[in-house]
Design a protein around this motif. Structure first.
Motif, short mmCIF file in Angstrom:
data_model
loop_
_atom_site.label_atom_id
_atom_site.label_comp_id
_atom_site.label_asym_id
_atom_site.label_seq_id
_atom_site.Cartn_x
_atom_site.Cartn_y
_atom_site.Cartn_z
N ARG A 55 22.68 14.74 0.11
CA ARG A 55 21.51 14.24 -0.50
C ARG A 55 20.79 13.56 0.52
NH1 ARG A 55 21.42 12.48 -6.81
NH2 ARG A 55 19.11 12.97 -7.01
N GLU A 56 19.55 13.87 0.66
CA GLU A 56 18.70 13.39 1.66
C GLU A 56 18.16 11.92 0.82
OE1 GLU A 56 15.25 15.12 4.35
OE2 GLU A 56 15.01 15.52 2.31
N ILE A 57 18.08 10.69 1.72
CA ILE A 57 17.68 9.78 1.33
C ILE A 57 16.53 9.16 2.31
CG2 ILE A 57 18.26 7.34 0.59
CD1 ILE A 57 21.07 8.30 -0.02
N VAL A 58 15.32 8.89 1.86
CA VAL A 58 14.22 8.43 2.66
C VAL A 58 13.79 7.14 2.05
CG1 VAL A 58 11.93 8.90 3.43
CG2 VAL A 58 13.60 10.55 3.38
N ALA A 59 13.74 6.04 2.95
CA ALA A 59 13.01 4.71 2.49
C ALA A 59 11.36 4.74 3.26
CB ALA A 59 13.89 3.57 3.13
N VAL A 60 10.67 4.46 2.58
CA VAL A 60 9.09 4.41 2.65
C VAL A 60 8.73 2.84 2.87
CG1 VAL A 60 6.78 5.23 2.71
CG2 VAL A 60 8.83 6.81 2.22
N MET A 61 8.12 2.31 3.83
CA MET A 61 7.65 0.90 3.65
C MET A 61 6.56 0.69 4.70
SD MET A 61 11.06 -0.26 5.83
CE MET A 61 11.85 1.18 5.26
N GLY A 62 5.83 -0.37 4.62
CA GLY A 62 4.98 -0.80 5.74
C GLY A 62 5.58 -1.48 6.90
N ASP A 63 4.95 -1.94 7.88
CA ASP A 63 5.43 -2.46 8.99
C ASP A 63 5.69 -3.91 8.53
OD1 ASP A 63 2.65 -2.91 8.63
OD2 ASP A 63 2.14 -2.71 11.04
N GLY A 64 5.23 -4.49 7.82
CA GLY A 64 5.40 -5.90 6.88
C GLY A 64 6.49 -6.09 6.41
N ALA A 65 6.90 -4.97 5.55
CA ALA A 65 8.11 -4.83 4.60
C ALA A 65 9.26 -4.52 5.64
CB ALA A 65 7.98 -3.75 3.54
N PHE A 66 9.05 -3.70 6.59
CA PHE A 66 10.08 -3.57 7.68
C PHE A 66 10.61 -4.56 8.41
CE2 PHE A 66 11.48 -2.28 11.84
CZ PHE A 66 12.62 -1.63 11.43
N GLN A 67 9.64 -5.46 8.43
CA GLN A 67 10.17 -6.85 9.38
C GLN A 67 11.08 -8.00 8.38
OE1 GLN A 67 8.66 -8.44 12.56
NE2 GLN A 67 6.88 -7.50 12.71
N MET A 68 10.69 -7.53 7.10
CA MET A 68 11.61 -8.27 6.26
C MET A 68 12.90 -7.87 5.94
SD MET A 68 8.51 -9.48 3.64
CE MET A 68 7.15 -10.31 4.15
N SER A 69 13.07 -6.54 6.26
CA SER A 69 14.61 -6.03 6.00
C SER A 69 15.29 -5.50 7.37
CB SER A 69 14.45 -5.25 4.89
OG SER A 69 13.67 -3.98 5.45
N LEU A 70 14.76 -5.43 8.69
CA LEU A 70 15.19 -4.73 9.62
C LEU A 70 16.49 -5.12 10.02
CD1 LEU A 70 15.11 -6.34 12.72
CD2 LEU A 70 12.64 -6.38 12.12
N MET A 71 17.08 -6.41 9.57
CA MET A 71 18.46 -6.45 9.89
C MET A 71 19.17 -5.82 9.05
SD MET A 71 16.98 -8.16 7.07
CE MET A 71 16.72 -9.65 6.63
N GLU A 72 18.80 -4.84 8.12
CA GLU A 72 19.96 -3.87 7.41
C GLU A 72 19.90 -2.89 8.31
OE1 GLU A 72 21.28 -4.90 4.88
OE2 GLU A 72 20.20 -6.50 4.04
N LEU A 73 19.12 -2.46 9.44
CA LEU A 73 19.56 -1.34 10.24
C LEU A 73 21.06 -1.67 10.79
CD1 LEU A 73 16.65 -1.30 12.39
CD2 LEU A 73 17.14 0.13 10.55
N GLY A 77 -0.54 -2.68 11.42
CA GLY A 77 -0.63 -4.12 12.19
C GLY A 77 -1.01 -5.03 11.27
N VAL A 78 -1.00 -4.84 9.90
CA VAL A 78 -1.47 -6.08 8.99
C VAL A 78 -0.49 -5.71 7.58
CG1 VAL A 78 -3.89 -6.01 9.56
CG2 VAL A 78 -3.42 -4.61 7.77
N LEU A 79 -0.67 -6.78 6.82
CA LEU A 79 -0.13 -6.81 5.44
C LEU A 79 -1.14 -5.95 4.88
CD1 LEU A 79 1.22 -10.36 4.80
CD2 LEU A 79 2.68 -8.10 5.59
N GLY A 80 -0.95 -4.77 4.57
CA GLY A 80 -2.12 -3.90 4.13
C GLY A 80 -2.69 -4.34 2.66
N LEU A 81 -1.90 -4.36 1.62
CA LEU A 81 -2.23 -4.63 0.30
C LEU A 81 -3.09 -5.89 0.22
CD1 LEU A 81 -2.64 -3.08 -2.28
CD2 LEU A 81 -0.45 -4.03 -3.04
N GLN A 107 0.92 -1.18 -0.06
CA GLN A 107 0.03 -0.04 -0.22
C GLN A 107 0.91 1.29 -0.06
OE1 GLN A 107 -2.46 -0.57 3.37
NE2 GLN A 107 -4.50 -0.93 2.07
N ASN A 108 1.94 1.24 0.62
CA ASN A 108 2.87 2.41 0.70
C ASN A 108 3.50 2.82 -0.71
OD1 ASN A 108 5.76 1.67 0.45
ND2 ASN A 108 4.74 -0.01 1.58
N GLN A 109 3.75 1.90 -1.40
CA GLN A 109 4.01 2.27 -2.74
C GLN A 109 3.03 2.69 -3.42
OE1 GLN A 109 4.65 -1.59 -4.91
NE2 GLN A 109 6.68 -0.57 -6.08
N LEU A 110 1.56 2.31 -3.51
CA LEU A 110 0.36 3.01 -3.91
C LEU A 110 0.56 4.24 -3.74
CD1 LEU A 110 -2.03 -0.10 -4.25
CD2 LEU A 110 -0.34 0.65 -6.04
#
Length: 177
Positions: free
Chosen positions: A67-85, A103-107, A15-18
């Motif tokens: 240069r400013e860099i911003v990553a936008v994601m849902g909470d589900g996607a965040f959990q799939m890449s949080l190790m990249e922190l 709190g859900v996989l929105g899309l 959903q965040n992508q849309l």
């Protein structure tokens, strides 16, 4: 949004992508997205890659630093890449994260609502981590938004900080893209 004109905006999958495609107004920067052909968890590693690409251009004199860099994601996607922190911290990558927390996989939930008449399956993210604590563990600032009236001020506050951080935006699970 209050991003710098030359910002790099990286949207994840879902959903965040849309919402990003519908509302983000790019100026002189870059909008990176998998275009729906990628996997959830794309935005954070892609943003880190963008950081290093910008650094390489800075080192060769082809671009200015900062240069400013911003990553936008849902909470589900965040959990799939949080190790990249850890990668971000280890290499000093300057990336800010905006996490839409519903709190859900929105899309998937949105699709199950329309196609399967509210028969929801495997979308619940009740086990989400506390991002205020997680951000502290990785040395990131933390900001949250839980009501619409705070959006402009909190976004400006978040983007105005020098350090990396997480902006957690609480969204109603029934919100659709």
């Amino acid at each position: 949004m209050a991003l710098k004109d030359n910002a790099i905006y990286v949207a994840d999958v879902g959903q965040n992508q849309l919402w990003s495609c519908k509302h983000y107004k790019m100026k002189e920067g870059r909008f990176l997205t998998s275009g729906g052909m990628g996997t959830m968890g794309y935005s954070l590693p892609a943003a880190i890659g963008a950081y290093f690409a910008v650094q390489e251009k800075c080192n060769t004199g082809k671009e200015e630093a900062g240069r400013e860099i911003v990553a936008v994601m849902g909470d589900g996607a965040f959990q799939m890449s949080l190790m990249e922190l850890a990668t971000m911290r280890q290499y000093g990558a300057r990336v800010k994260l905006i996490v839409f927390h519903n709190g859900v996989l929105g899309l998937v939930r949105q699709y199950q609502r329309t196609a399967y008449k509210d028969h929801f399956s495997m979308i619940d993210l009740t086990g989400n981590p506390d991002l205020s604590l997680l951000s502290g563990a990785y040395g990131l600032s933390y900001t949250s938004i839980s009501n619409n009236s705070a959006v402009p001020e909190r976004i400006r506050e978040f983007l105005g900080k020098e350090e990396n951080g997480i902006l957690e935006v609480f969204v109603d699970a029934n919100e659709v893209a």
